[in-house]
Design a protein around this motif. Structure first.
Motif, PDB file in Angstrom:
ATOM      1  N   ASN A  79       0.836  -1.200   0.000  1.00 24.21           N
ATOM      2  CA  ASN A  79       0.000   0.000   0.000  1.00 24.21           C
ATOM      3  C   ASN A  79       0.884   1.270   0.000  1.00 24.21           C
ATOM      4  O   ASN A  79       0.505   2.293  -0.559  1.00 24.21           O
ATOM      5  CB  ASN A  79      -0.914  -0.054   1.228  1.00 24.21           C
ATOM      6  N   ARG A  80       2.076   1.172   0.606  1.00 18.25           N
ATOM      7  CA  ARG A  80       3.012   2.310   0.519  1.00 18.25           C
ATOM      8  C   ARG A  80       3.647   2.354  -0.866  1.00 18.25           C
ATOM      9  O   ARG A  80       3.710   3.407  -1.501  1.00 18.25           O
ATOM     10  CB  ARG A  80       4.101   2.195   1.596  1.00 18.25           C
ATOM     11  N   TRP A  81       4.117   1.192  -1.345  1.00 17.75           N
ATOM     12  CA  TRP A  81       4.809   1.171  -2.641  1.00 17.75           C
ATOM     13  C   TRP A  81       3.922   1.649  -3.779  1.00 17.75           C
ATOM     14  O   TRP A  81       4.402   2.259  -4.728  1.00 17.75           O
ATOM     15  CB  TRP A  81       5.347  -0.243  -2.947  1.00 17.75           C
ATOM     16  N   GLU A  82       2.619   1.390  -3.691  1.00 19.83           N
ATOM     17  CA  GLU A  82       1.775   1.826  -4.814  1.00 19.83           C
ATOM     18  C   GLU A  82       1.696   3.354  -4.895  1.00 19.83           C
ATOM     19  O   GLU A  82       1.304   3.883  -5.919  1.00 19.83           O
ATOM     20  CB  GLU A  82       0.393   1.152  -4.811  1.00 19.83           C
ATOM     21  N   HIS A  83       2.086   4.049  -3.817  1.00 22.23           N
ATOM     22  CA  HIS A  83       2.109   5.518  -3.860  1.00 22.23           C
ATOM     23  C   HIS A  83       3.450   6.096  -4.301  1.00 22.23           C
ATOM     24  O   HIS A  83       3.570   7.302  -4.512  1.00 22.23           O
ATOM     25  CB  HIS A  83       1.785   6.098  -2.476  1.00 22.23           C
ATOM     26  N   VAL A  84       4.477   5.237  -4.404  1.00 23.56           N
ATOM     27  CA  VAL A  84       5.837   5.753  -4.610  1.00 23.56           C
ATOM     28  C   VAL A  84       6.023   6.522  -5.928  1.00 23.56           C
ATOM     29  O   VAL A  84       6.615   7.606  -5.908  1.00 23.56           O
ATOM     30  CB  VAL A  84       6.892   4.636  -4.424  1.00 23.56           C
ATOM     31  N   PRO A  85       5.497   6.039  -7.056  1.00 24.59           N
ATOM     32  CA  PRO A  85       5.701   6.833  -8.287  1.00 24.59           C
ATOM     33  C   PRO A  85       5.158   8.260  -8.147  1.00 24.59           C
ATOM     34  O   PRO A  85       5.831   9.219  -8.522  1.00 24.59           O
ATOM     35  CB  PRO A  85       4.931   6.030  -9.351  1.00 24.59           C
ATOM     36  N   MET A  86       3.967   8.388  -7.563  1.00 26.16           N
ATOM     37  CA  MET A  86       3.371   9.714  -7.352  1.00 26.16           C
ATOM     38  C   MET A  86       4.202  10.542  -6.360  1.00 26.16           C
ATOM     39  O   MET A  86       4.435  11.733  -6.572  1.00 26.16           O
ATOM     40  CB  MET A  86       1.936   9.509  -6.852  1.00 26.16           C
ATOM     41  N   MET A  87       4.676   9.890  -5.289  1.00 27.87           N
ATOM     42  CA  MET A  87       5.484  10.618  -4.300  1.00 27.87           C
ATOM     43  C   MET A  87       6.764  11.154  -4.927  1.00 27.87           C
ATOM     44  O   MET A  87       7.136  12.311  -4.734  1.00 27.87           O
ATOM     45  CB  MET A  87       5.854   9.692  -3.128  1.00 27.87           C
TER      46      MET A  87
END
Ligand code: NYM
Ligand code: MG
Length: 216
Positions: A79-87
């Motif tokens: 759930n954290r990794w799926e936000h990484v590109p956006m972050m």
């Protein structure tokens, strides 16, 4: 690239036991930064219950679903990794991101179950964007329990939270990370002022530094 390093961005994580005031302070911090003209500061909940993975996590937390302990740990990390590109995109654009919980919650909650070593718990989150500042909102489990709404979700008992707190203390021994403890028993307003000044200090300091990788 040089433009990446010039960007005035910071990744700021809020951590602590349940009911310490992370969400309230996260909202207040982003509002304050926005009001002072910081470019598009962004609040993010890595325990984001809206994605498909987040919905699985949510049904686990509200006890609609049972999941094996390693499985739920890996889902929180996913759930954290799926936000990484956006972050990464935002950070590279110079946008400051405030995260309400991060990998430290992941490790602290799973390792509090026993039968898990800290090192195993950390592995799935190795390489995440490294926070420039981790604000630890310190509150005793007893004081947290008095704040209400306690005991409805999984993990919300004083005895479990006490173990979570001990795991956080182990993680805070890592001096390669910029941990700052703040007293979360203070008034919302006083705590906000302290957090805001620590955040602004960090935003000044990291202006010319490249983004790091967590636990690498
Ligand atoms: N939690 C949160 C974990 O167990 N692992 C994690 O990686 C994260 C991010 O989920 N009791 C737990 C801590 C909380 C619960 O989080 C929900 P929140 O911020 O209270 O919605
Ligand atoms: Mg909660």
């Amino acid at each position: 690239a040089a433009w990446e390093r010039r960007a005035a961005r910071a990744l700021i994580a809020l951590e602590g036991v349940d009911r310490a005031g992370k969400s309230t302070q996260g909202r207040r911090l982003v509002e304050a930064l926005r009001a002072e003209g910081t470019r598009r500061p962004h609040l993010l909940f890595p325990a984001d219950r809206t994605t498909e993975i987040g919905q699985l996590i949510s049904s686990y937390l509200v006890r609609e679903k049972n999941l094996e302990d390693h499985t739920i740990h890996l889902l929180f990390s996913a759930n954290r990794w799926e936000h990484v590109p956006m972050m990464k995109e935002k950070l590279h654009q110079g946008v400051t991101i405030v995260v309400d919980r991060y990998a430290f919650s992941g490790v602290a909650f799973t390792s509090a179950k026993g039968n898990f070593c800290l090192d195993w718990c950390k592995q799935p989150d190795v390489g995440l964007p490294k926070p420039d500042l981790i604000l630890f909102l310190q509150l005793s489990p007893e004081a947290a329990a008095e704040r209400g709404n306690f005991g409805r979700e999984r993990y919300e008992t004083s005895s479990f939270q006490e173990k979570v707190l001990q795991s956080f203390y182990c993680l805070m021994e890592d001096k390669t990370l910029n941990w700052k403890k703040v007293d979360a028993s203070k008034s919302i307003e006083d705590l906000h002022r302290e957090i805001k000044s620590l955040a602004e200090e960090t935003m000044q300091e990291v202006q010319n530094k490249p983004l790091g990788e967590l636990w690498k």
